[in-house]
Design an enzyme around this catalytic site. Sequence first.
Site, PDB file in Angstrom:
ATOM      1  N   GLN A 249       0.836  -1.192   0.000  1.00 51.53           N
ATOM      2  CA  GLN A 249       0.000   0.000   0.000  1.00 51.53           C
ATOM      3  C   GLN A 249       0.870   1.241   0.000  1.00 51.53           C
ATOM      4  O   GLN A 249       2.083   1.171   0.094  1.00 51.53           O
ATOM      5  CB  GLN A 249      -0.896   0.005   1.242  1.00 51.53           C
ATOM      6  CG  GLN A 249      -0.095  -0.058   2.546  1.00 51.53           C
ATOM      7  CD  GLN A 249      -0.946  -0.477   3.719  1.00 51.53           C
ATOM      8  OE1 GLN A 249      -2.164  -0.476   3.647  1.00 51.53           O
ATOM      9  NE2 GLN A 249      -0.308  -0.842   4.812  1.00 51.53           N
ATOM     10  N   HIS A 279     -11.742   4.701  17.890  1.00 52.19           N
ATOM     11  CA  HIS A 279     -11.106   3.562  18.543  1.00 52.19           C
ATOM     12  C   HIS A 279     -11.769   3.190  19.867  1.00 52.19           C
ATOM     13  O   HIS A 279     -11.800   2.019  20.223  1.00 52.19           O
ATOM     14  CB  HIS A 279      -9.600   3.823  18.691  1.00 52.19           C
ATOM     15  CG  HIS A 279      -8.890   3.772  17.371  1.00 52.19           C
ATOM     16  ND1 HIS A 279      -8.533   4.901  16.670  1.00 52.19           N
ATOM     17  CD2 HIS A 279      -8.530   2.726  16.585  1.00 52.19           C
ATOM     18  CE1 HIS A 279      -7.971   4.556  15.517  1.00 52.19           C
ATOM     19  NE2 HIS A 279      -7.956   3.243  15.434  1.00 52.19           N
ATOM     20  N   ASP A 303      -1.588   0.745  13.159  1.00 51.75           N
ATOM     21  CA  ASP A 303      -1.274   2.027  13.783  1.00 51.75           C
ATOM     22  C   ASP A 303      -1.216   1.930  15.307  1.00 51.75           C
ATOM     23  O   ASP A 303      -0.821   2.881  15.975  1.00 51.75           O
ATOM     24  CB  ASP A 303      -2.281   3.100  13.339  1.00 51.75           C
ATOM     25  CG  ASP A 303      -3.718   2.675  13.588  1.00 51.75           C
ATOM     26  OD1 ASP A 303      -3.959   1.853  14.486  1.00 51.75           O
ATOM     27  OD2 ASP A 303      -4.622   3.167  12.869  1.00 51.75           O
ATOM     28  N   ASP A 323      -0.769  -7.490  11.182  1.00 47.44           N
ATOM     29  CA  ASP A 323      -0.914  -6.490  10.125  1.00 47.44           C
ATOM     30  C   ASP A 323       0.030  -6.873   9.004  1.00 47.44           C
ATOM     31  O   ASP A 323       1.197  -7.178   9.217  1.00 47.44           O
ATOM     32  CB  ASP A 323      -0.592  -5.093  10.650  1.00 47.44           C
ATOM     33  CG  ASP A 323      -1.014  -4.001   9.654  1.00 47.44           C
ATOM     34  OD1 ASP A 323      -1.956  -3.258   9.962  1.00 47.44           O
ATOM     35  OD2 ASP A 323      -0.401  -3.907   8.566  1.00 47.44           O
ATOM     36  N   ASP A 357      -0.378 -11.720   6.162  1.00 48.74           N
ATOM     37  CA  ASP A 357      -1.748 -11.562   5.709  1.00 48.74           C
ATOM     38  C   ASP A 357      -2.650 -12.330   6.675  1.00 48.74           C
ATOM     39  O   ASP A 357      -2.374 -13.482   7.004  1.00 48.74           O
ATOM     40  CB  ASP A 357      -1.877 -12.126   4.294  1.00 48.74           C
ATOM     41  CG  ASP A 357      -3.319 -12.278   3.902  1.00 48.74           C
ATOM     42  OD1 ASP A 357      -4.061 -11.293   4.039  1.00 48.74           O
ATOM     43  OD2 ASP A 357      -3.710 -13.372   3.482  1.00 48.74           O
ATOM     44  N   ALA A 358      -3.713 -11.680   7.130  1.00 48.73           N
ATOM     45  CA  ALA A 358      -4.558 -12.276   8.160  1.00 48.73           C
ATOM     46  C   ALA A 358      -5.156 -13.614   7.706  1.00 48.73           C
ATOM     47  O   ALA A 358      -5.243 -14.564   8.485  1.00 48.73           O
ATOM     48  CB  ALA A 358      -5.668 -11.303   8.530  1.00 48.73           C
ATOM     49  N   ASP A 375      -9.945  -4.541  12.084  1.00 48.41           N
ATOM     50  CA  ASP A 375      -9.853  -3.141  11.685  1.00 48.41           C
ATOM     51  C   ASP A 375      -9.185  -3.051  10.317  1.00 48.41           C
ATOM     52  O   ASP A 375      -8.189  -2.367  10.140  1.00 48.41           O
ATOM     53  CB  ASP A 375      -9.040  -2.389  12.762  1.00 48.41           C
ATOM     54  CG  ASP A 375      -9.189  -0.880  12.627  1.00 48.41           C
ATOM     55  OD1 ASP A 375     -10.052  -0.442  11.849  1.00 48.41           O
ATOM     56  OD2 ASP A 375      -8.425  -0.156  13.285  1.00 48.41           O
TER      57      ASP A 375
END
Lengths: 513, 527
Positions: A249, A279, A303, A323, A357-358, A375
């Site tokens: 990204q 959040h 983040d 993540d 990767d999830a 998220d």
Amino acid sequence: MSDDDSSPTPFANARPWLLLLSVFAIATCGLVYELIAGTLASYLLGDSVTQFSTIIGVYLFAMGVGSYLSRYITGDLISFFIRVEFLIALVGGCSAAFLFLMFGYAASFRIPLYTVVVLIGCLVGMEIPLLLRILEGRFAFKDLVSNVFSFDYIGALLASLLFPLVLVPRLGLVRSAFVFGLINAGVGMLALVMLKHHLKTSGRGLWITGCATSALLVLGIIKADVVTEWGEYAAFPDPVIYAESTPYQRIVLTRRRDDLRLYLNGNLQFSSRDEYRYHEALVHLGLSRLPEARRVLILGGGDGLAAREVLRYPRIESITLVDLDPAMTQLFTTQEMLRQQNASALLSPKVRVENQDAFTWLDTPRGPFDYVIIDFPDPSNFSLGKLYSTTFYQRLAKAMSPNAALVVQSTSPYVARRSFWCVDATLRSCGFQTQPYHALVPSFGEWGFILAARQSMNEEPALPEGLRFVTAEVIRQLLHFPPDMARVDTEINRLNNQALVRYFDEDWAAYLH
Amino acid sequence: MKRRRFLQATASAPALILGGCKAQTITGSIVGGAQRSGHILRQGGPLPTPSRTEKTDVLILGAGIAGLAAARQLNAGKHSNFLVLDLEGQPGGNSQGGSNEVAAYPWGAHYVPLPGPDCREVREFFGEIGLIKGHDAAGRPIYDELSLCADPQERIFIHGQWEEGIVPNVGLTDAELAQFQSFNAEMDHWRTAKGSDGLPAFTLPADRSSRDPDLLALDLQTMGDWMTTKGWTCEPLRWLVDYSCRDDFGGTVDQVSAWAGIHYFASRHSDTANADRETMLTWPEGNAWLVKKLAEHTTDRIRTHTLVLRTTTEGRQVHVDALDVRTGETTRITAKAVVCALPRFIAQRVIGGLQHLPGPLTYSPWIVANLTLDELPPSPGALPAWDSVVYRGPSLGYVNSSHQSLHPVPRRTVITQYDTLCDAPPAKSREWMLTQTHEQWCERVFRSLAAPHPNLRQHTQRLDIWLWGHGMIRPEPGFITGTTRAAMQNYQPPVFFAHSDMSGLSLFEEAYTRGVHAASDLTQWLT
């Protein structure tokens, strides 16, 4: 100043107006570097009053140091002056590009920032004393001081006008610095031409240095886009302070005053002004009702802001944060300013970061986890749509303890109503009981979340201290959906129909056009 | 400058530019060379004599889908003492696959449509391997969604850009639209219609379809002729049907029978809980995924690189002479029974005493190309799908092996392009195929995809070609209902036959069902 004030030595062929032009140029450059450093600091660190004031203070102080040090220069003053010019050209010219590039990598951005400022200040501080000494005897002392300082201040005026009116809007910070570096190099070479008979060396080495420096700066001017493309000034409403393209990204941070914003692929992820609303809503509605929860899984959320909220519960023993992008978690683990945003959550010993990767990460047996926070970015493309599919939730369910709950950020139920309810329908088709809710996050608009569990959850929340948005009373409001966001019937999102991505596309297109 | 000179100059300019950056050679090779060893059988002359002997209960000749299905069935019963022989280096027949550091990819068959209720055997198998995970309240199968083709399934390059789906229905006139509607209505009708015997008009396996003479009569004309009598003459519709026939049967609308052509559109009766009727089952490596599942308990008894030279029956024993093409050693294997799961054109040469067939068999030549790309070059219109087809393109388009991948943004990928040679008689095409160099194949592939991807060569890191001289049986008019196919069904123990060419349709469902039944018949005969 007059041309006929000629004296036989030592500058028979040096035109005084050219030398005074050099003073003028030097002065302009010196102030431009200072302004660039100050602007960069306020872009990148925010709080422009403090940044400008400290940069100017440190710069002036460094100039003083430079002036002081100039007394130790004896011997070949001219070639030393020329060397100083080339050095300023190099350091000053590359300063903006260097600082932009450093921002992502330096643990504390202030170290490279002030190093550059002190270095340039010192060098610039040497220029005028050296010139005065070189021109000594060329003019009467009163004329010399008067001329040099007049041109110095006129140059300062020109710089201060050029900078906001022409340089920043037309050239941008990075290219401006390169251009002024080239001017410094030009002054050095001009001196080399005019004063070649007074050099104690052949000047060949100086010529090579000068040409190499100029070539580098010209290259910088041509290639400044590479750095400023990073900046993407045009694409974002606020000044871009950091941008990086990773294999996954494009990460962009912008800042205007105290508003720090993160964009992934051009989509806003948070604004530091109101992210607490997002959040707190994301984390506490579920977690405050799971008194037994010990192990938390966060998918996405590199983040660290969701992790920060989870860490408010002392009972939480471990947080696994998955993540995809190591650049994201790295940035939010090490960068000082970003760490302030997430209260150094990613450095907590309870937090373990997995850059995978999830979907693939869940391929091997994991957990069990008591609370899962999803998220992910909005389902704006087919790769992301897969992370909202029945197959994904079924896989995830295997990593959850029997009493566990999960929460999914589910885009805006106001703008993308069908998308929101499609996530809900998909979760219910996987055997979850769902509790949709929404919160107003001013920078996002009306935003939606879906809490899902296999068993019914505690009704009474036990909220931690220090929240600014979520209270027991607010929770009751968030669960209520007015008619314009109420449930609609949708398809179930599967890998083989990507229903959600199609809804999302249509819903947002309809809203934006 | 004279006008003519100017034209000459401008015409040669592109050539100069292109000449300047002379296309670099693409790495890769022509694989599937086992056919060369197979030609030993054709050359005539004395065959090698066995230097050793071996005994087993059952021999299965051919490790394609039918052979592997038979092996799997036998393994589940009491006759697990068997051997499977195959000439290729790996099992799978035309469902083989390959892999490199970028992706797994197919070398042949690469999907199975969702099987309808008549495909009992296939559905049972899918249940056993977990492909069908259960059934919903209405009794409809629930498939493993990782094996269902991820959306978007297909796209077509038409009028300079990609459109979703494969039907060329962009910018049709009202008359053309009416033809499409009438064609679809007819196919919808046949999908649910029953013949005079009460059986479904068109179903899979094909031999479970109705024997209604009115329906079987459709086998006597070409699909093209039948469409003309129906008034379906517009170019986009003809192209769609022609494409489908070439894709499934390796023949054009003017080469395959109307019965086969309609069967393609009307035989899918799937009733699935979590997918629509048009959804395919697919995997990055294509049907090689199914091959792996089929062979998972029998790998130890599969002997690859083994050419069957001849089969002789002696009382209740069958002797099979098999040549190990790597060592050159020939072994005589004696078995109580044999499942011949070879394509008939090979069986005809190796099975001793096999009667001549009354008519010829037509096999379509296929060319499969696997291109390893640094990225799938972006082109205008719809986003990449599993299957990308160029409208009126010379080839059948390509599938993207990373389409089923869950990993986000895979940049490097392998695409598999399919091409079937229909213009010349198959024997001519096969000869021609062998004369082409690797570079010529590359050129052919790039040319066929030039419309959507003009600079594909620059993105290609490797290109491998598999030549299937006899890729699949082609259901020419009269074949499915004729005497040749009927003769292929007749066989005498101890040699049992199983191959999709006995159905006239080279489909997984046909091969699998025949393999299972040959094994059951054999088991019954042995006991």
